[in-house]
Write a protein that holds these residues in place. Sequence first.
Motif, short mmCIF file in Angstrom:
data_model
loop_
_atom_site.label_atom_id
_atom_site.label_comp_id
_atom_site.label_asym_id
_atom_site.label_seq_id
_atom_site.Cartn_x
_atom_site.Cartn_y
_atom_site.Cartn_z
N GLU A 76 66.97 -42.36 34.83
CA GLU A 76 66.29 -41.32 35.18
C GLU A 76 66.60 -40.94 33.29
N ALA A 77 65.46 -40.41 32.52
CA ALA A 77 65.68 -40.26 30.61
C ALA A 77 63.79 -40.43 30.47
N THR A 78 64.38 -39.72 29.79
CA THR A 78 63.39 -39.19 28.33
C THR A 78 62.95 -39.58 27.25
N GLY A 79 62.59 -40.45 26.65
CA GLY A 79 62.94 -40.94 25.24
C GLY A 79 61.38 -41.80 24.26
N THR A 80 61.60 -41.58 23.60
CA THR A 80 61.07 -41.86 22.56
C THR A 80 60.65 -43.63 22.40
N VAL A 81 59.21 -44.88 22.47
CA VAL A 81 59.44 -46.35 22.77
C VAL A 81 59.12 -47.01 21.31
N LEU A 82 60.22 -47.24 21.46
CA LEU A 82 60.29 -48.64 20.56
C LEU A 82 59.68 -49.48 19.71
N ALA A 83 59.60 -50.14 20.89
CA ALA A 83 59.09 -51.63 20.94
C ALA A 83 58.74 -52.16 22.20
N VAL A 84 58.17 -52.74 22.58
CA VAL A 84 57.63 -53.19 23.65
C VAL A 84 57.21 -54.40 23.77
N ARG A 96 56.34 -41.48 23.56
CA ARG A 96 56.79 -40.24 24.44
C ARG A 96 56.47 -40.79 25.59
N VAL A 97 58.09 -41.22 27.09
CA VAL A 97 57.94 -41.90 28.22
C VAL A 97 59.18 -41.16 28.66
N THR A 98 58.73 -40.98 30.59
CA THR A 98 59.93 -40.66 30.79
C THR A 98 60.10 -41.45 32.38
N THR A 99 60.88 -41.50 33.12
CA THR A 99 60.93 -42.50 34.51
C THR A 99 62.32 -42.52 35.00
N MET A 100 62.34 -42.57 36.19
CA MET A 100 63.12 -42.61 36.71
C MET A 100 64.13 -44.22 37.96
N ALA A 130 61.04 -33.02 30.68
CA ALA A 130 60.91 -34.54 30.75
C ALA A 130 61.74 -35.20 31.13
N ALA A 131 63.10 -35.14 31.45
CA ALA A 131 64.09 -35.70 32.01
C ALA A 131 64.57 -34.93 32.91
N ALA A 132 64.30 -33.75 33.26
CA ALA A 132 65.07 -32.84 34.38
C ALA A 132 64.45 -32.92 35.53
N LEU A 133 62.54 -33.78 35.22
CA LEU A 133 61.71 -33.52 36.39
C LEU A 133 61.87 -34.97 37.81
N PRO A 134 61.90 -35.69 36.88
CA PRO A 134 61.59 -36.89 37.34
C PRO A 134 61.90 -37.35 39.20
N LEU A 135 63.01 -37.39 39.30
CA LEU A 135 63.98 -37.28 40.32
C LEU A 135 64.03 -36.42 41.03
N GLN A 136 63.80 -35.56 41.46
CA GLN A 136 63.93 -34.35 42.25
C GLN A 136 61.91 -33.76 42.25
N GLU A 285 49.61 -44.51 42.25
CA GLU A 285 50.64 -43.84 42.29
C GLU A 285 51.48 -42.70 41.80
N ARG A 286 52.14 -43.65 41.17
CA ARG A 286 53.72 -42.68 40.16
C ARG A 286 52.64 -41.80 39.14
N SER A 287 51.21 -42.44 38.40
CA SER A 287 50.37 -41.42 37.37
C SER A 287 49.68 -39.87 38.26
N TRP A 288 49.60 -40.20 39.76
CA TRP A 288 49.28 -38.77 40.19
C TRP A 288 50.40 -38.15 40.72
N ARG A 289 51.61 -38.04 40.68
CA ARG A 289 52.35 -37.41 41.54
C ARG A 289 53.04 -36.72 39.60
N TYR A 290 53.12 -37.32 38.66
CA TYR A 290 53.74 -37.01 37.27
C TYR A 290 53.16 -36.39 37.07
#
Length: 335
Positions: A76-84, A96-100, A130-136, A285-290
């Motif tokens: 679980e973290a948030t940050g800035t995309v550097l490379a794709v 900026r993105v976030t994920t769990m 953004a970092a504190a949100l995803p899992l819970q 589904e992921r987009s809807w929840r976030y």
Amino acid sequence: MNEQSVFPEDLPDRARVVHAAQAGGTEVLVPAEVAMPEPGPHQVLVETAAAGVNFLETYQRSGVYPMEYPFTPGTEATGTVLAVGEAVESLSAGQRVTTMEAASGTYASHFLVDSSKAVAVPDEVTDEQAAALPLQGITAHYLMNSTYRVAPGQTVLTHAGAGGVGQILTQLLKAKGARVITTCSTEEKAQIAQAAGADYVLGYENFAEKVHEITKGEGVAAVFDGVGKDTYLGSLESLAVRGTFVLYGGASGQVPPLDPQDLNRRGGLYLTRPSTHWYLRNAEERSWRYAELFDSLTGGDLKLSIGASYSLEDAGRAHDDLENRRTTGKLLLTP
């Protein structure tokens, strides 16, 4: 379509991580440097702004959940995309993105994640939020919107109302118009649950009896129980006829096998055992929840409790504080 990977030439060739070389106490979490990860097809490389610390990682570190060591904890973290990497369509460098659901450990200065499992963070949401949100947050969202769809005016019981899921769940339930009864183990935690908006805060002793007093003998429409072994019988006893027992965790231990006829005798009850994996099955589904969680944050219906922030090198201290319950609210690591 991005058919080629985008990898900046000026990117450092090393990343900082904290890893556990073997199972053990907090002392096994040590800083290290590793080769900078390079995103594969459908992946992005993210520079970490903040990473969430969760109990799961203490189990992995200690060996309760066996891992292949050495390993870098965290998803679980948030940050800035550097490379794709190749074939990434939904994200680009600089976002900026976030994920769990990170593909590599997030106790790190950089991490990899599948582009379909990361979401863009609105400008109004801070890195810490953004970092504190995803899992819970995602857990609370699927519990009340999908596992059991709570309707305005219904009365529900949640356990551990001062916990990470409990605080978010209470706030979202109240925003929906539900009446919330919750449980806590101490007066300090009861105050936290009350601040989150709970209508009634009970101790764990004889809570089912008190629930029936509050509901005038009817019971609650649903119980959201992440405690497990110590609470499940009271949870069943708290339910109304045809009520739903949502068992989503086992903080006190796992629930023993249940006789389905017991559910019948208690009023034709429903029992379900969900987990996050089954509620993030695709990007839509992921987009809807976030999106709904971000809207609740920016609209003021949801406030996140961040208990403490530690440097990456202090991950061991964060684990120690978490395991010994020295803090309340979400713990974060900031590289």
